[in-house]
Design an enzyme around this catalytic site. Structure first.
Site, PDB file in Angstrom:
ATOM      1  N   SER A  59     150.006 -21.713 -18.096  1.00 47.36           N
ATOM      2  CA  SER A  59     150.895 -20.585 -17.801  1.00 47.36           C
ATOM      3  C   SER A  59     150.928 -20.169 -16.328  1.00 47.36           C
ATOM      4  O   SER A  59     151.802 -19.843 -15.558  1.00 47.36           O
ATOM      5  CB  SER A  59     150.817 -19.417 -18.567  1.00 47.36           C
ATOM      6  OG  SER A  59     149.664 -18.848 -18.122  1.00 47.36           O
ATOM      7  N   HIS A  60     149.753 -20.464 -15.553  1.00 45.43           N
ATOM      8  CA  HIS A  60     149.610 -20.352 -14.079  1.00 45.43           C
ATOM      9  C   HIS A  60     149.592 -21.645 -13.349  1.00 45.43           C
ATOM     10  O   HIS A  60     149.126 -21.791 -12.198  1.00 45.43           O
ATOM     11  CB  HIS A  60     148.605 -19.451 -13.448  1.00 45.43           C
ATOM     12  CG  HIS A  60     148.789 -17.901 -14.166  1.00 45.43           C
ATOM     13  ND1 HIS A  60     148.490 -17.505 -15.240  1.00 45.43           N
ATOM     14  CD2 HIS A  60     149.467 -17.085 -13.090  1.00 45.43           C
ATOM     15  CE1 HIS A  60     148.912 -16.176 -15.004  1.00 45.43           C
ATOM     16  NE2 HIS A  60     149.551 -16.003 -13.969  1.00 45.43           N
ATOM     17  N   GLU A 100     152.578 -14.302 -23.056  1.00 47.90           N
ATOM     18  CA  GLU A 100     152.394 -14.503 -24.772  1.00 47.90           C
ATOM     19  C   GLU A 100     153.421 -13.904 -25.556  1.00 47.90           C
ATOM     20  O   GLU A 100     153.724 -14.507 -26.576  1.00 47.90           O
ATOM     21  CB  GLU A 100     150.857 -13.423 -24.892  1.00 47.90           C
ATOM     22  CG  GLU A 100     150.425 -13.999 -26.095  1.00 47.90           C
ATOM     23  CD  GLU A 100     149.687 -15.270 -26.242  1.00 47.90           C
ATOM     24  OE1 GLU A 100     149.564 -15.703 -27.204  1.00 47.90           O
ATOM     25  OE2 GLU A 100     149.430 -15.921 -25.130  1.00 47.90           O
TER      26      GLU A 100
END
Lengths: 333, 333
Positions: free
Chosen positions: A41-42, A182
């Protein structure tokens, strides 16, 4: 893909979207570090986020960071509305010098756009043997404990401690109950969220991810997490003359861009208090880490470091759909 | 009792137990502040704890704190094995000067005995217009997340933010799931504790307060609280050349004394980054506090400040049994 290939892809994509070369390099480096460490996600996925922020007009693509020292122990970088990465890179050598000279120093990044984690910044300081704390607000999405309406951002706190000859002790976590991404993943999958993640816009607990995103998330750890979230707002907002999370989301004007505002990094030189005894006392820290790991508990970032070793040896796998989305960004530009 | 009467009682009792006058004054002031603010467990009850530590030989009763400045931004007070209060009082003016000159400064208290909360120390800095963070380890009583054996202390984190014309924004909480005194109260009352407060000595979750006290407490907030507990150990232990919580409990040698070791206080002058615009940006912080309170959420310390106003107006009530115990301490001395 090798990490070099990934770096080229990221830099080219950012350049094609109109980002100046020095910014594109700094931003790409952070995304490659995220992908390398298994933080999908990063990682390179953030190209979509960064290009979206660029196209939405939230980012000054050719901002020139300006470094000043308002006091002997303080460093300020005015990022001029550009991404935080280059501002940090420009401030880092001055922060290092200042912390080594005075024992402790603080760096304020002002007027920057944030889309990344804070651990790359604290790691950059631990690599130079310094201890680091970093905080930043985000967009107002999180309710204080006892309330149900957003005041705080996800307001991460990161900490780094140098460990000679090995990866540093680093943590970096949101003071919200969970990462906003999330909840986003639950929304996309049409799955309910636990009823203690957040509230709907009427202040009622809900398991509907979409309603939490439109309402408010909770802090982690009840009133303690809420107190820490407030501390982050204050330290990296009013204390450095920059936006709070409420100010950031107001400034976004519904463009869906990344948070805008400030970041505070505190750096401490262990040699300041310890003089010649640095290695002796760092060894005592190692004894504490050993006491944690001996009982089967993991240190923070250990999964990230395992992924890093794998990536450095074997490269990374980028999902075909994500790769296609990134290539499409490039074509559109 | 009026607060003056309470101060006299505390000072006389500590003097009678053998504590030097300047230490007795400083320690009594902290206990009076606790009682005044309705913190019974950190109030005058702590006379019993402090006198116990004195009689157990854990405290150097006439220690002379020595203040040095190892770097331009750092202040160190060697407490010489005495209570932390006088060491902090001696370091405070130097910390204030240093933070104002350089924008940020750190104070290490070394070799001191801790029995009190940290909020009196961060409040002392906010009274002078500074922002403060304070941390200290304790005795190793708390297991890391994912483990079941003690490594950390209750490791409090305190933060203070000045609010012109009113009580500061202050929080001060243990990174353990609950205060150790809370478990102690359950033990005395013969009541079970929730099964997520701690583990027995075999690493099993238990509702038996006595077994948790002999085993390990949990951190608050899962792995995030555990990461913060580790940060506190590192900052106020190895970074300043002082004991970890494991070192403190080992040094106690089962005497049941208060934790021994260090404390780190970071002070930041808002005028450093803000110059003439301090009041403008402090007003933005007030807007955030208003956004919290408007939705019925309370700021940390608000109950404490309400108790303070009552105590300043009407004095405090000391339970007869506690008063008798304190008088008995005096007679025995």
């Amino acid at each position: 893909m090798t990490l070099d290939e990934l770096r080229t892809l990221a830099t080219d994509t950012l350049r094609a979207a109109g980002l100046a070369y020095d910014h594109a390099e700094a931003v790409a480096e952070t995304m490659v570090a995220g992908e390398r460490d298994g933080c999908a996600s990063h990682g390179i996925y953030r190209l979509l986020v960064a290009v979206n922020s660029i196209r939405a007009g939230v980012v000054v693509t050719d901002a020139v960071p300006v470094v000043t020292s308002p006091r002997t122990g303080l460093v300020r970088v005015d990022g001029g509305g550009g991404f935080a990465q280059l501002a940090f890179a420009r401030g880092l050598p001055v922060l290092l010098d200042t912390a080594r000279s005075h024992g402790i120093a603080a760096l304020a990044l002002n007027n920057v756009v944030h889309f990344a984690a804070l651990w790359p910044e604290v790691e950059a300081l631990t690599e130079q043997g310094l201890v680091a704390i970093a905080v930043t607000p985000s967009h107002a999405w999180v309710a204080p404990a006892g309330g149900t309406r957003p005041v705080f951002g996800t307001n991460p706190i990161a900490f780094g401690w140098p460990r000679p000859g090995r990866e540093p002790f680093v943590f970096d976590f949101a003071t919200s109950a969970v990462a906003r991404g999330e909840i986003e993943l639950h929304r996309r999958a049409g799955k309910p969220v636990p009823d203690d993640w957040g509230y709907d816009a009427d202040g009622q607990a809900t398991t509907d991810a979409e309603k939490v995103l439109a309402g408010a998330m909770r802090t982690f750890g009840g009133h303690k997490g809420s107190a820490l979230a407030a501390m982050v707002e204050l330290l990296a907002g009013p204390l450095i003359g920059d936006l709070t999370s409420a100010g950031s989301i107001a400034a976004d004007r519904n463009r869906g861009g990344s948070p805008i505002g400030g970041e505070l990094v505190i750096a401490i030189d262990p040699a300041g208090f310890l003089g010649d005894a640095v290695s002796e006392h760092l060894a005592r820290a190692e004894a504490m880490f050993a006491a944690i790991e001996e009982q089967g508990a993991r240190l923070p970032s250990s999964r990230r470091y395992e992924a890093r070793r794998r990536s450095l040896a074997y490269g990374v796998e980028i999902p075909a759909a994500l790769h296609a989305d990134i290539m499409a960004l490039g074509e559109r530009a």
